[in-house]
Design a protein around this motif. Structure first.
Motif, PDB file in Angstrom:
ATOM      1  N   LEU A  67       0.821  -1.204   0.000  1.00 12.51           N
ATOM      2  CA  LEU A  67       0.000   0.000   0.000  1.00 12.51           C
ATOM      3  C   LEU A  67       0.864   1.266   0.000  1.00 12.51           C
ATOM      4  O   LEU A  67       0.558   2.243  -0.691  1.00 12.51           O
ATOM      5  CB  LEU A  67      -0.942  -0.005   1.208  1.00 12.51           C
ATOM      6  CG  LEU A  67      -2.029  -1.077   1.190  1.00 12.51           C
ATOM      7  CD1 LEU A  67      -2.761  -1.101   2.523  1.00 12.51           C
ATOM      8  CD2 LEU A  67      -2.987  -0.838   0.042  1.00 12.51           C
ATOM      9  N   ARG A  68       1.921   1.244   0.776  1.00 11.35           N
ATOM     10  CA  ARG A  68       2.834   2.391   0.833  1.00 11.35           C
ATOM     11  C   ARG A  68       3.480   2.640  -0.535  1.00 11.35           C
ATOM     12  O   ARG A  68       3.591   3.773  -0.992  1.00 11.35           O
ATOM     13  CB  ARG A  68       3.906   2.123   1.888  1.00 11.35           C
ATOM     14  CG  ARG A  68       4.375   3.360   2.592  1.00 11.35           C
ATOM     15  CD  ARG A  68       5.321   3.061   3.732  1.00 11.35           C
ATOM     16  NE  ARG A  68       4.625   2.433   4.843  1.00 11.35           N
ATOM     17  CZ  ARG A  68       4.965   1.259   5.391  1.00 11.35           C
ATOM     18  NH1 ARG A  68       5.987   0.586   4.941  1.00 11.35           N
ATOM     19  NH2 ARG A  68       4.295   0.774   6.394  1.00 11.35           N
ATOM     20  N   HIS A  69       3.893   1.545  -1.173  1.00 11.33           N
ATOM     21  CA  HIS A  69       4.511   1.664  -2.499  1.00 11.33           C
ATOM     22  C   HIS A  69       3.495   2.215  -3.513  1.00 11.33           C
ATOM     23  O   HIS A  69       3.832   3.089  -4.335  1.00 11.33           O
ATOM     24  CB  HIS A  69       5.035   0.306  -2.955  1.00 11.33           C
ATOM     25  CG  HIS A  69       5.657   0.338  -4.311  1.00 11.33           C
ATOM     26  ND1 HIS A  69       6.849   0.973  -4.562  1.00 11.33           N
ATOM     27  CD2 HIS A  69       5.239  -0.158  -5.491  1.00 11.33           C
ATOM     28  CE1 HIS A  69       7.138   0.857  -5.838  1.00 11.33           C
ATOM     29  NE2 HIS A  69       6.177   0.170  -6.429  1.00 11.33           N
ATOM     30  N   ARG A  72       3.121   5.907  -2.972  1.00  9.03           N
ATOM     31  CA  ARG A  72       4.286   6.642  -3.518  1.00  9.03           C
ATOM     32  C   ARG A  72       4.165   6.761  -5.030  1.00  9.03           C
ATOM     33  O   ARG A  72       4.462   7.808  -5.601  1.00  9.03           O
ATOM     34  CB  ARG A  72       5.577   5.917  -3.156  1.00  9.03           C
ATOM     35  CG  ARG A  72       6.130   6.292  -1.816  1.00  9.03           C
ATOM     36  CD  ARG A  72       7.607   5.908  -1.691  1.00  9.03           C
ATOM     37  NE  ARG A  72       7.877   4.546  -2.111  1.00  9.03           N
ATOM     38  CZ  ARG A  72       7.868   3.473  -1.329  1.00  9.03           C
ATOM     39  NH1 ARG A  72       7.580   3.595  -0.047  1.00  9.03           N
ATOM     40  NH2 ARG A  72       8.156   2.275  -1.811  1.00  9.03           N
ATOM     41  N   MET A  73       3.750   5.689  -5.688  1.00  2.50           N
ATOM     42  CA  MET A  73       3.660   5.717  -7.139  1.00  2.50           C
ATOM     43  C   MET A  73       2.519   6.634  -7.599  1.00  2.50           C
ATOM     44  O   MET A  73       2.623   7.271  -8.645  1.00  2.50           O
ATOM     45  CB  MET A  73       3.458   4.310  -7.708  1.00  2.50           C
ATOM     46  CG  MET A  73       4.642   3.387  -7.440  1.00  2.50           C
ATOM     47  SD  MET A  73       6.234   4.107  -7.828  1.00  2.50           S
ATOM     48  CE  MET A  73       6.198   4.051  -9.585  1.00  2.50           C
ATOM     49  N   THR A  75       1.534   9.388  -6.096  1.00  3.67           N
ATOM     50  CA  THR A  75       1.884  10.790  -5.856  1.00  3.67           C
ATOM     51  C   THR A  75       3.139  11.212  -6.590  1.00  3.67           C
ATOM     52  O   THR A  75       3.554  12.363  -6.511  1.00  3.67           O
ATOM     53  CB  THR A  75       2.074  11.050  -4.355  1.00  3.67           C
ATOM     54  OG1 THR A  75       3.103  10.188  -3.859  1.00  3.67           O
ATOM     55  CG2 THR A  75       0.787  10.808  -3.607  1.00  3.67           C
ATOM     56  N   PHE A  76       3.772  10.285  -7.319  1.00  9.36           N
ATOM     57  CA  PHE A  76       5.013  10.610  -8.039  1.00  9.36           C
ATOM     58  C   PHE A  76       4.670  11.420  -9.291  1.00  9.36           C
ATOM     59  O   PHE A  76       3.753  11.072 -10.026  1.00  9.36           O
ATOM     60  CB  PHE A  76       5.738   9.329  -8.410  1.00  9.36           C
ATOM     61  CG  PHE A  76       7.061   9.575  -9.089  1.00  9.36           C
ATOM     62  CD1 PHE A  76       8.160   9.983  -8.358  1.00  9.36           C
ATOM     63  CD2 PHE A  76       7.170   9.429 -10.451  1.00  9.36           C
ATOM     64  CE1 PHE A  76       9.369  10.201  -8.974  1.00  9.36           C
ATOM     65  CE2 PHE A  76       8.376   9.648 -11.089  1.00  9.36           C
ATOM     66  CZ  PHE A  76       9.481  10.045 -10.334  1.00  9.36           C
ATOM     67  N   ARG A  77       5.411  12.497  -9.509  1.00 10.50           N
ATOM     68  CA  ARG A  77       5.192  13.339 -10.698  1.00 10.50           C
ATOM     69  C   ARG A  77       6.235  12.985 -11.744  1.00 10.50           C
ATOM     70  O   ARG A  77       7.417  12.976 -11.473  1.00 10.50           O
ATOM     71  CB  ARG A  77       5.345  14.834 -10.339  1.00 10.50           C
ATOM     72  CG  ARG A  77       4.370  15.334  -9.371  1.00 10.50           C
ATOM     73  CD  ARG A  77       3.107  15.667 -10.093  1.00 10.50           C
ATOM     74  NE  ARG A  77       2.133  16.144  -9.118  1.00 10.50           N
ATOM     75  CZ  ARG A  77       1.177  16.961  -9.413  1.00 10.50           C
ATOM     76  NH1 ARG A  77       1.039  17.401 -10.624  1.00 10.50           N
ATOM     77  NH2 ARG A  77       0.322  17.339  -8.487  1.00 10.50           N
ATOM     78  N   TRP A  78       5.789  12.726 -12.956  1.00 10.94           N
ATOM     79  CA  TRP A  78       6.726  12.466 -14.041  1.00 10.94           C
ATOM     80  C   TRP A  78       7.194  13.764 -14.525  1.00 10.94           C
ATOM     81  O   TRP A  78       7.702  14.318 -15.168  1.00 10.94           O
ATOM     82  CB  TRP A  78       6.053  11.659 -15.165  1.00 10.94           C
ATOM     83  CG  TRP A  78       5.662  10.300 -14.701  1.00 10.94           C
ATOM     84  CD1 TRP A  78       4.440   9.909 -14.271  1.00 10.94           C
ATOM     85  CD2 TRP A  78       6.507   9.159 -14.561  1.00 10.94           C
ATOM     86  NE1 TRP A  78       4.460   8.599 -13.899  1.00 10.94           N
ATOM     87  CE2 TRP A  78       5.720   8.113 -14.063  1.00 10.94           C
ATOM     88  CE3 TRP A  78       7.848   8.922 -14.799  1.00 10.94           C
ATOM     89  CZ2 TRP A  78       6.223   6.853 -13.825  1.00 10.94           C
ATOM     90  CZ3 TRP A  78       8.344   7.671 -14.555  1.00 10.94           C
ATOM     91  CH2 TRP A  78       7.546   6.652 -14.075  1.00 10.94           C
TER      92      TRP A  78
END
Length: 78
Positions: A67-69, A72-73, A75-78
């Motif tokens: 769930l944490r991973h 993170r994915m 909320t990650f901005r490309w």
């Protein structure tokens, strides 16, 4: 300066030896590279096996890690 000149019987530094060395044998270099890749592949297999075992033994911790991973994915901005 005469006091800083190298004596002819002394070995050159490793860097100087590398610069003046001939091209290494391709068979020896290929064998060493193949052995390194085999060791790396074995390490990665063992690592994956250890992670799978940990996930089976500690399912709650594995779920929170998943769930944490995922968070993170997301909320990650490309």
């Amino acid at each position: 300066m005469p006091d800083r000149e190298r004596a002819p019987d002394k070995d050159p530094s490793p860097r100087a030896r590398r610069e003046t060395a001939d091209v290494p044998e391709t068979a020896g270099a290929a064998d060493a590279d193949a052995e390194r890749r085999r060791r790396r592949a074995r390490f990665l297999r063992d690592l994956a096996e250890a992670r799978a075992l940990r996930d089976r033994v500690q399912p709650r911790r594995a779920k929170t890690a998943r769930l944490r991973h995922a968070m993170r994915m997301r909320t990650f901005r490309w």
